[in-house]
Design a protein around this motif. Structure first.
Motif, PDB file in Angstrom:
ATOM      1  N   GLY A 194      57.120  18.242  -2.656  1.00  0.00           N
ATOM      2  CA  GLY A 194      57.397  19.415  -3.827  1.00  0.00           C
ATOM      3  C   GLY A 194      56.316  20.101  -4.222  1.00  0.00           C
ATOM      4  N   SER A 195      55.021  19.606  -4.136  1.00  0.00           N
ATOM      5  CA  SER A 195      53.930  20.237  -4.812  1.00  0.00           C
ATOM      6  C   SER A 195      53.253  21.145  -3.679  1.00  0.00           C
ATOM      7  N   MET A 196      53.891  20.958  -2.481  1.00  0.00           N
ATOM      8  CA  MET A 196      53.060  21.728  -1.194  1.00  0.00           C
ATOM      9  C   MET A 196      53.123  23.316  -1.416  1.00  0.00           C
ATOM     10  N   SER A 197      54.160  23.614  -1.963  1.00  0.00           N
ATOM     11  CA  SER A 197      54.149  25.146  -2.159  1.00  0.00           C
ATOM     12  C   SER A 197      53.335  25.473  -3.185  1.00  0.00           C
ATOM     13  N   ARG A 198      53.429  24.854  -4.547  1.00  0.00           N
ATOM     14  CA  ARG A 198      52.539  25.180  -5.639  1.00  0.00           C
ATOM     15  C   ARG A 198      50.898  24.951  -5.179  1.00  0.00           C
ATOM     16  N   VAL A 199      50.744  23.929  -4.424  1.00  0.00           N
ATOM     17  CA  VAL A 199      49.205  23.815  -3.966  1.00  0.00           C
ATOM     18  C   VAL A 199      49.014  25.037  -3.188  1.00  0.00           C
ATOM     19  N   THR A 200      49.789  25.612  -2.512  1.00  0.00           N
ATOM     20  CA  THR A 200      49.399  26.775  -1.714  1.00  0.00           C
ATOM     21  C   THR A 200      49.299  27.947  -2.657  1.00  0.00           C
ATOM     22  N   GLU A 201      50.282  28.247  -3.601  1.00  0.00           N
ATOM     23  CA  GLU A 201      50.208  29.308  -4.328  1.00  0.00           C
ATOM     24  C   GLU A 201      49.019  29.214  -5.189  1.00  0.00           C
ATOM     25  N   SER A 202      48.726  28.040  -5.911  1.00  0.00           N
ATOM     26  CA  SER A 202      47.542  27.755  -6.666  1.00  0.00           C
ATOM     27  C   SER A 202      46.078  28.136  -6.107  1.00  0.00           C
ATOM     28  N   THR A 203      46.063  27.703  -4.686  1.00  0.00           N
ATOM     29  CA  THR A 203      44.847  27.848  -4.053  1.00  0.00           C
ATOM     30  C   THR A 203      44.484  29.493  -3.937  1.00  0.00           C
ATOM     31  N   VAL A 204      45.677  29.960  -3.544  1.00  0.00           N
ATOM     32  CA  VAL A 204      45.878  31.661  -3.148  1.00  0.00           C
ATOM     33  C   VAL A 204      45.334  32.165  -4.295  1.00  0.00           C
ATOM     34  N   SER A 205      46.160  31.774  -5.280  1.00  0.00           N
ATOM     35  CA  SER A 205      45.879  32.577  -6.665  1.00  0.00           C
ATOM     36  C   SER A 205      44.203  32.301  -7.371  1.00  0.00           C
ATOM     37  N   LEU A 206      43.797  31.190  -7.268  1.00  0.00           N
ATOM     38  CA  LEU A 206      42.427  30.828  -7.436  1.00  0.00           C
ATOM     39  C   LEU A 206      41.536  31.566  -6.567  1.00  0.00           C
ATOM     40  N   ARG A 207      41.907  31.721  -5.323  1.00  0.00           N
ATOM     41  CA  ARG A 207      40.788  32.333  -4.447  1.00  0.00           C
ATOM     42  C   ARG A 207      41.016  33.808  -4.759  1.00  0.00           C
ATOM     43  N   VAL A 208      42.065  34.402  -4.911  1.00  0.00           N
ATOM     44  CA  VAL A 208      42.080  35.883  -5.192  1.00  0.00           C
ATOM     45  C   VAL A 208      41.535  36.089  -6.559  1.00  0.00           C
ATOM     46  N   SER A 209      41.517  35.352  -7.676  1.00  0.00           N
ATOM     47  CA  SER A 209      40.909  35.643  -8.804  1.00  0.00           C
ATOM     48  C   SER A 209      39.470  35.478  -8.934  1.00  0.00           C
ATOM     49  N   THR A 210      38.940  34.471  -7.822  1.00  0.00           N
ATOM     50  CA  THR A 210      37.581  34.050  -7.813  1.00  0.00           C
ATOM     51  C   THR A 210      36.906  34.988  -7.004  1.00  0.00           C
ATOM     52  N   ARG A 211      37.941  35.955  -6.157  1.00  0.00           N
ATOM     53  CA  ARG A 211      37.159  36.731  -5.377  1.00  0.00           C
ATOM     54  C   ARG A 211      37.051  38.129  -6.068  1.00  0.00           C
ATOM     55  N   ARG A 212      37.913  38.510  -6.871  1.00  0.00           N
ATOM     56  CA  ARG A 212      37.929  39.639  -7.920  1.00  0.00           C
ATOM     57  C   ARG A 212      36.603  39.391  -8.768  1.00  0.00           C
ATOM     58  N   ILE A 213      36.255  38.222  -9.287  1.00  0.00           N
ATOM     59  CA  ILE A 213      35.039  38.075 -10.201  1.00  0.00           C
ATOM     60  C   ILE A 213      34.025  38.130  -9.316  1.00  0.00           C
ATOM     61  N   GLN A 214      34.000  37.586  -8.102  1.00  0.00           N
ATOM     62  CA  GLN A 214      32.689  37.754  -7.405  1.00  0.00           C
ATOM     63  C   GLN A 214      32.487  39.348  -7.029  1.00  0.00           C
ATOM     64  N   LYS A 215      33.483  39.965  -6.630  1.00  0.00           N
ATOM     65  CA  LYS A 215      33.388  41.532  -6.338  1.00  0.00           C
ATOM     66  C   LYS A 215      32.830  42.185  -7.661  1.00  0.00           C
ATOM     67  N   PHE A 216      33.206  41.692  -8.817  1.00  0.00           N
ATOM     68  CA  PHE A 216      32.610  42.221  -9.908  1.00  0.00           C
ATOM     69  C   PHE A 216      31.167  41.867 -10.218  1.00  0.00           C
ATOM     70  N   LEU A 217      30.741  40.645 -10.034  1.00  0.00           N
ATOM     71  CA  LEU A 217      29.539  40.210 -10.404  1.00  0.00           C
ATOM     72  C   LEU A 217      28.546  40.736  -9.279  1.00  0.00           C
ATOM     73  N   LEU A 218      28.938  41.253  -8.165  1.00  0.00           N
ATOM     74  CA  LEU A 218      28.321  41.771  -6.918  1.00  0.00           C
ATOM     75  C   LEU A 218      28.174  43.386  -7.167  1.00  0.00           C
ATOM     76  N   LYS A 219      28.692  43.825  -8.241  1.00  0.00           N
ATOM     77  CA  LYS A 219      28.446  45.405  -8.414  1.00  0.00           C
ATOM     78  C   LYS A 219      26.868  45.703  -8.746  1.00  0.00           C
ATOM     79  N   GLU A 220      26.620  46.807  -8.692  1.00  0.00           N
ATOM     80  CA  GLU A 220      25.267  47.319  -8.956  1.00  0.00           C
ATOM     81  C   GLU A 220      25.068  47.014 -10.402  1.00  0.00           C
ATOM     82  N   GLU A 221      23.516  46.844 -10.537  1.00  0.00           N
ATOM     83  CA  GLU A 221      23.133  46.671 -11.963  1.00  0.00           C
ATOM     84  C   GLU A 221      22.145  47.473 -12.120  1.00  0.00           C
ATOM     85  N   LEU A 222      21.957  47.746 -13.687  1.00  0.00           N
ATOM     86  CA  LEU A 222      20.858  48.845 -13.997  1.00  0.00           C
ATOM     87  C   LEU A 222      19.425  48.235 -13.273  1.00  0.00           C
TER      88      LEU A 222
END
Length: 1528
Positions: free
Chosen positions: A559-587
């Motif tokens: 029963g957890s298989m779908s939630r594990v997949t969802e959560s992993t995808v969600s975490l990967r997407v969110s962390t990827r978005r944060i990474q994209k922001f952290l790699l933005k050009e700085e002053l």
């Protein structure tokens, strides 16, 4: 010692491990494995721990605790008893000497370790606690085995009994909570860090919080339990260090590697590496619990074997059954402790990562380059913090599923293979078949979450803009247009929710129904061909029900298989978005050379700019492309004059060939027309722009005053002192110089009055003067001031010049750079820079520039009052008496909200604002979320759908129960039935199929229809209501608090509430079903139910009140974090210029820790509940097991198997029923908070049904009849008995001193404020919650606030839309919205392009807009930041030109433009609005001198109302104001 010298390791009974009697252990096994080996391991652990304390520990210096000496004494007694026992023992072989010798060594080392622990730690030792607990349990087992050993006499065990009581005393003293001891009372550690291992295992340290929460609402000060490891600074230091190292490593690798073998950066990999140890501990705990739970089917098998045995009823068989039942209790408790500790570790690690990411995001936001800031809005950055980083606290528990889910499936399959052979692989093959589905599911949810996050970002961004500009939206009547825009983004979210729900409905076949289907396939194959040589397998109760218990254990991992997949995808997407922001050009920190100290040589220029070129965009096109790819809008901040023309093309710089040398102590003015680059020079100096060439060096500290004053939500004093040490003398001098003393006298609490978010309860002039006071108090070396005088009255302008900025002011010895649109002070400055087209065209002293007779001379000649006076023979005194024709706006409240000067009645009057607090702390409701909130949610989904859902759950559970009952029936008649196996299998198959069909339909109805409908209705209600709330509500409510409803609360309603709602109904169904089976199988169990129910209900009632308090506190503590985040981003330039990033970073960490503490407490109280309920459920399972064991003669094996297999899911069902109930109550807080705003009283309705004359107003006659108003109920009147009449097409100038009521008059005309004590004022008062305004009786008697009539129609009888769409205004604060130029001119999309171009031409903006990329389709940044303030004013003028109404209000409309642009605007107004009634609030007295009449206000009353000529002759108040402005 009586052990023979020639003895072997084991005695005659051998290794064992079980004795011949079958109910005890052999001495050899217990001496070696139970006692000796663990004691050796403990000895090594004691040595390691002792060495660690000596090397890394810090003595607390508080002395030994009270229990230290009793504990050491008991340990000495235990050692003595061991020695005595070892001396007298005569059996067991050499293993006995090994066992008790090892124990002796361990306890001796324990004495030494206990001494070190008391010196270095304030809490008890984990090592000593674990060894003490194990020793007690091991000794109990040993004594039991020895008592049942025929070769050992009880007399020889007396010393072992003494040893047992001594170590029991040691353990009790070690486990004893120590909060009452002097050492812990004097320590400043929090409750968690003081708790011993027993308290942490049982979560007893939460008890004091639960006790307090049951009695009263909790505050953040009551729950200081966040572990030090989870605090923001600790996590940030670790993660940021690894992230920076990772970036360097990847960069170094990629330099050497070819283009095809470049290594990508991976933030998620860095997180894993940084917290590897914590991940390892968490996984170890989880796997231990996963493995141990599979002992339960083994024990069930043993109990069923015992029940099926033919032994006689003697003592041994009964003892064996009881031991097996007790073992089930022990296994359940151990699994419970391990699982809860695993969850605790997950929460702590999740918070540590989340806090670290929030800190990294915040710090990154403070150093973003201009290009990055353009593509990163405040809403988007806040979303990274509030949603993306938050995912780590929610999803981290599920990603371990990639390890423990396969392991649990593997163990279950292996055990099933032992029972039903190769048939299990047929069931396993089903799992293999659905494996590809996992990949598809992952990809689907990856795309869906990305799309939903994007839609949510856009919606939140738009809501941020709407709330920031709510007054402008109301003035123009744009509510419906913006509501439609928000709903368009919301519809995208809803479509994605429905899409996900449909997919999840069909995936329930794969995940929810899979265990049942696997069991059916396995049993069908085994019963038909699963035996030897493909013969039918032997089906019996033991095979079926032990297998069922194993299939039951498969429920969670499958029963957890779908939630594990969802959560992993969600975490990967969110962390990827944060990474994209952290790699933005700085002053580029090296672009501006900052020396914090002034040069010792006073002749060295303080500011040196040589051959410099600056731009708002990078020369590197890849940077622009990378940042623009985010599809985010530009953030709202204080930076001004970001020119559209400069930013339309990356290759065009804003400032070119800049050469400036500013001497120490020099006052330099920067002048020029709108949009020429004046403010950009200041931005360049503080490093807010790209430096393309040249050099910039600044000596000394900098204080920066932005054009749009940046004010924090704090007291007036805090805003001025701003983190510096308080110095009363300096503070008072600054207050006087900045002209704030009169304001403080009329504020409710003086300088301790709280300023609302964005300075909402201060006028424009007051905000600017607070900003100036802050800068002055900083005692900086260099002052950069961006047109601060444009927001103040003429007399205030003069005061600031003489006492603060000018040659004799407080800052006379400082280096000052002043951008100004005014020209009246220029002859008193040391140096003037004239900017045109991004270049310095003229520079020098006033006299030199005048002598040169270039553009500057022409400007002064055409527009300077004092210059004309001198030419006409006027005296110098006349010139000095005036401040300016360009003294800008009055201090009247330009936001149209609460004027601070009017805020109080009299100090100490006991009013709501007498303490100076404007923005009240957000109310956190106490107690349990009531039935009313649940009713709101059910009404939103509709009662019909709710009833349908309940009925379907009953049917669903009936089909689920039918399968085990049918199997029990099959097994009970298997030896006597005449039916074939096929008969039973067909019926079994029908039941399974029916269950699957009902499950799919049920999931669809809940997810796609009912819960989505609730989300839609709740959002529609709150959006419609918030847009129609009166401005008084927005005065006292921080934007972040409102935005929280539309972001995290709506997010919870979309995802969390449906999940917990469905989970609750599922768990209730399963729990009731399990109890029915247990009662059916063992009827005596019914007597246990009342006691269980009583304890459960008591625990639930005791727990849920505190839980609800903590969840509310969690929501409430997020708002200050979001608010501070938004506030920091809005004041980014000031923070950078004044170099106070560190202080704001610390404040961010404090607020992040507060939010984390509330969340941690909320999570830990769940663990507190779990441990207690699981212990109670384990006792219930013990009762069920004992009933089966002790009644083996009266219970059939199949019935016993049914009961025992059900017990494996009882604990799960009990815990999750209560947890789901509590989770739903907690998640419904989001519904409660949203509904709270959906139920507030609105302003008057959009339409009242009153029929207006055709083309009303035809003439534009305005009549005020004894009109009075106040901003909020309980405050003083700001207008008092105002009466005057404006004739059609008259041009009326409105003037007055600070707080006279000028802007209040226009707000009254648009009914932003209502007549005092009138029907609408009372009906919309927020103090009275409940009914909407529309529900009030319109026939009720009006108060004495008077009336306003337009062409004979009392405007209070009209709907607000009917009124406002027939009026036009150009507000003081020129507001633009994110979108195209076309959408800004015509938000309701009612006009043609030709009409828009015509309006732009009349507003003198057509050439500029035509030059932009896309023309009317050019994208306006959020808040119009890619247009200068003056250009925004011109767009607002064009907007008014398009609105062909008979009445136009100009509210300080040209305050932010230069005198030449002002002249153009005035000409346009005179030409284009000649047949309209115009009310102009005077920003420059010269502007209203040609008005038909002048309305002079003083203290909210009409002082004078006559033509300018007559008023000048009468020499009254208007004459004195005109004289101050140089017009008299």
């Amino acid at each position: 010692m009586q052990v023979n010298a020639g003895s072997s390791w084991c005695d005659t009974q051998g290794w064992g491990p079980v004795n011949e009697n079958g109910i005890s252990l052999t001495p050899c096994f217990q001496n070696t494995a139970v006692l000796g080996a663990p004691a050796l391991v403990a000895s090594i652990a004691f040595l390691v721990r002792g060495a660690s304390l000596k090397r890394h520990g810090h003595a607390h210096g508080l002395g030994p605790i009270l229990v230290y000496w009793p504990q050491q004494t008991a340990t000495v007694v235990a050692i003595g008893a061991l020695i005595a026992h070892l001396w007298t023992v005569s059996a067991g072989g050499l293993s006995t000497s090994f066992a008790f010798g090892s124990l002796l060594i361990a306890w001796v080392l324990a004495i030494h370790l206990n001494r070190l622990e008391s010196l270095y730690d304030i809490r008890s030792s984990n090592a000593l606690f674990l060894f003490g607990l194990y020793s007690v349990l091991a000794t109990i087992v040993t004594l039991y085995s020895l008592h049942h050993n025929d070769e050992i006499h009880d007399d020889s065990l007396r010393y072992l009994h003494a040893y047992f009581y001594a170590i029991l005393a040691v353990f009790v003293l070690e486990a004893l909570p120590r909060g009452w001891t002097r050492v812990q009372r004097q320590s400043d550690a929090n409750q968690h860090d003081k708790a011993n291992l027993f308290s942490r295992l049982t979560f007893h340290y939460m008890q004091s919080i639960i006790n307090l929460g049951y009695k009263q609402p909790l505050t953040i000060e009551d729950i200081k339990i966040l572990p030090k490891e989870s605090e923001t600074q600790h996590g940030y230091d670790q993660l940021n260090t690894q992230w920076e190292a990772h970036k360097k490593d990847v960069q170094a690798y990629n330099i050497k590697a070819d283009a095809d073998h470049q290594k990508p950066l991976s933030l998620i990999r860095v997180i894993g590496k940084t917290f590897l140890g914590s991940f390892g501990t968490m996984i170890s705990l989880r796997l231990s619990a996963s493995i141990l739970q599979f002992l339960l089917p083994v024990l069930i098998q043993q109990i069923m074997a015992y029940i099926e045995s033919d032994k006689s009823e003697d003592e041994l068989p009964k003892a064996r059954g009881v031991i097996l039942a007790v073992c089930m209790l022990a296994v359940n408790l151990t699994v419970s402790f391990l699982t809860n500790q695993s969850f605790k570790q997950e929460v702590e690690l999740g918070l540590e990562i989340r806090n670290a990411l929030v800190s990294m995001i915040y710090r990154k936001a403070l150093i973003l380059s201009p290009g990055s800031r353009k593509s990163s809005s405040t809403g988007a950055i806040t979303n990274h913090m509030s949603n993306d980083a938050e995912k780590w606290t929610k999803e981290i528990a599920w990603i371990i599923g990639w390890i423990d889910v396969p392991l649990e499936i593997l163990i279950a399959v292996a055990m099933l293979y032992q029972i039903i052979g190769w048939s299990v692989f047929c069931g396993l093959f089903v799992i293999v078949l659905i494996t590809p589905t996992q990949t598809w599911v992952g990809e689907f949810f990856d795309k869906t979450r990305d799309a939903k996050a994007e839609a949510m970002d856009s919606r939140v961004l738009l809501m941020t803009e709407v709330l920031s500009n709510i007054k402008t939206i109301k003035l123009y009547g744009y509510e419906s247009g913006f509501k439609a825009k928000v709903e368009a983004f919301r519809n995208k979210e809803i479509a994605l929710l429905r899409k996900s729900g449909v997919v999840m409905s069909f995936l329930s076949i794969v995940f929810t129904c899979l265990p049942l289907f696997i069991a059916f396939v396995s049993f069908a194959v085994f019963a038909t061909v699963g035996g030897p040589n493909f013969t039918p397998g032997v089906m019996n109760a033991q095979v079926v029900f032990v297998s069922l218990s194993l299939f039951g254990l498969l429920n969670r991992p499958i029963g957890s298989m779908s939630r594990v997949t969802e959560s992993t995808v969600s975490l990967r997407v969110s962390t990827r978005r944060i990474q994209k922001f952290l790699l933005k050009e700085e002053l580029d920190s090296s672009a501006i050379l900052r020396d914090p100290l002034l040069s010792k040589d006073t002749k060295v220029p303080v500011i040196q700019i040589q051959d410099a070129t600056f731009a708002w965009t990078s020369e590197d096109p890849s940077v622009a492309a990378k940042d623009d790819s985010d599809d985010d809008e530009e953030e709202v901040n204080e930076t001004t004059s970001l020119l559209a023309a400069d930013r339309a093309e990356p290759s065009v710089p804003t400032l070119v060939d800049i050469n400036v040398l500013i001497a120490r102590g020099q006052l330099t003015a920067i002048v020029g027309r709108v949009g020429q680059g004046k403010s950009s020079i200041l931005s360049a100096i503080i490093g807010d722009m790209y430096k393309r060439q040249g050099s910039v060096k600044v000596y000394g500290s900098i204080a920066y005053v932005s054009q749009q004053a940046w004010i924090c939500n704090a007291t007036v004093r805090d805003n001025i002192v701003f983190g510096k040490p308080f110095n009363q003398e300096r503070y008072e001098r600054v207050l006087f110089a900045s002209g704030l003393l009169p304001d403080l006298e009329i504020l409710a609490a003086g300088d301790m009055t709280e300023i609302g978010e964005r300075g909402i309860n201060l006028s424009g002039g007051q905000k600017q003067r607070v900003s100036l006071a802050r800068a002055a108090y900083q005692d900086a070396d260099v002052y950069l001031m961006d047109d601060p005088l444009s927001a103040v009255d003429a007399h205030v302008d003069q005061h600031l010049w003489e006492n603060l900025i000018g040659p004799k002011g407080l800052l006379k010895d400082k280096t000052r750079l002043l951008v100004t649109h005014g020209i009246h002070h220029l002859e008193h400055v040391d140096h003037i820079l004239v900017i045109k087209d991004g270049k310095i065209t003229e520079a020098g002293h006033y006299k030199h520039l005048m002598a040169a007779k270039n553009a500057f001379y022409q400007l002064i000649k055409d527009f300077s009052v004092s210059h004309r006076k001198k030419e006409n023979g006027g005296t110098a005194a006349d010139a000095a008496a005036g401040t300016s024709s360009s003294a800008a706006s009055s201090d009247e409240d330009e936001t149209g909200t609460v004027v601070a000067a009017q805020e109080n009645t009299e100090k100490g009057d006991g009013g709501d604002d007498a303490d100076g607090e404007l923005v009240k702390d957000e109310e956190a409701h106490s107690g349990i979320v009531g039935w009313d909130t649940f009713r709101v949610y059910c009404e939103a989904m509709s009662w019909d759908m709710f009833v349908v859902t309940l009925v379907m759950f009953v049917i669903w559970e009936a089909f689920q129960l039918s399968t085990p009952l049918w199997l029990e029936h099959w097994m009970s008649v298997i030896d006597t039935t005449q039916h074939s196996v096929t008969y039973f299998l067909v019926i079994y198959a029908v039941m399974v199929l029916a269950y699957i069909v009902v499950d799919v339909w049920l999931t669809y109805v809940c997810n796609v229809i009912a819960c989505v409908r609730a989300s839609v209705i709740l959002h529609e209600n709150v959006l419609a209501r918030v847009l129609r709330l009166p401005m008084a509500f927005f005065d006292v409510t921080p934007q972040g608090r409102i935005l929280n409803r539309f972001s995290s609360d709506i997010g919870d309603i979309d995802e969390m509430v449906p999940e917990s709602f469905i989970a609750l109904l599922t768990c209730i169904s399963n729990f009731i079903g399990t109890l029915m089976i247990l009662t059916f199988a063992t009827p005596a169990f019914v007597f246990v139910l009342p006691f269980m129910g009583l304890i459960y209900m008591t625990t639930q009632k005791y727990y849920i009140r505190t839980s609800s308090n903590l969840r509310r506190l969690d929501s409430v503590t997020k708002s200050p974090l979001y608010q501070h985040f938004s506030e920091s981003l809005n004041g980014l330039s000031s923070i950078r210029a004044m170099n106070i990033k560190e202080r704001f970073t610390v404040e961010n960490a404090v607020r992040t820790n507060n939010s984390a503490t509330a969340l941690y407490a909320s999570m830990m109280i769940n663990r507190w509940l779990n441990v207690r309920l699981e212990a109670l459920t384990s006792l219930a399972i013990l009762c069920a097991s004992l009933l089966a064991v002790l009644n083996k003669d009266s219970i059939t094996p199949s019935m016993a198997g049914l009961a025992l297999s059900s017990t494996t899911s009882l604990a799960y069902n009990v815990i999750w029923t209560l947890r789901s109930y509590c989770d739903l109550c907690s998640d419904l807080i989001a519904v409660e908070r949203v509904h709270e705003y959906s139920n507030k009283r609105t302003e008057a309705p959009a339409s009242t049904g009153v029929r207006l004359p055709e083309n009303w107003p035809q003439h534009g006659r305005i009549v005020f009849k004894n009109y009075s108003t106040r901003y909020r109920e309980g405050l003083d009147l700001v207008l008092k008995d105002v009466s005057f009449e404006v004739q059609p097409s008259e041009k009326i100038g409105i003037v007055g001193r600070t707080g006279a009521g000028k802007s209040s008059l226009t707000l009254a005309l648009f009914r932003i404020v209502e007549a005092a004590d009138s029907y609408w004022a009372r009906a919309s008062a927020q103090e009275s919650e409940g009914a909407a305004v529309e529900e009030f009786d319109l026939s009720s008697t009006l108060g004495d606030g008077g009336a306003i009539e337009i062409d004979g129609v009392d405007i209070s009888t009209l709907g607000l839309k009917d009124l406002r769409q027939h009026l036009s205004i150009i507000p003081q604060d020129p507001t633009l919205f994110a979108g195209t130029v076309r959408e800004n001119l015509d938000p309701l999309n009612e006009l043609s392009d030709a009409e828009l171009w015509q309006a732009l031409d009349r507003a003198h903006l057509k050439p500029h807009i035509a030059s932009l990329n896309g023309g009317l389709s050019f994208e306006v940044s959020q808040n119009g930041e890619n247009f200068s303030v003056g250009q925004r004013s011109l767009i607002c003028l064009a907007r008014a030109l398009l609105r062909k109404t008979k009445i136009l209000v100009l509210d300080e409309a040209t305050a932010a433009v230069d005198v030449e642009t002002d002249e153009l605007i005035q000409k346009t107004i005179r030409a284009e609005f000649k047949d309209r009634t115009i009310l102009t609030i005077a920003h420059r007295i010269k502007t209203v001198m040609d008005s038909d009449k002048i309305l002079v206000l003083e203290k909210g009353r009409v002082e004078e109302f006559e033509s300018p000529k007559k008023l000048m002759k009468s020499k009254g108040l208007f004459f004195s104001l005109a004289r101050q402005a140089g017009e008299a």
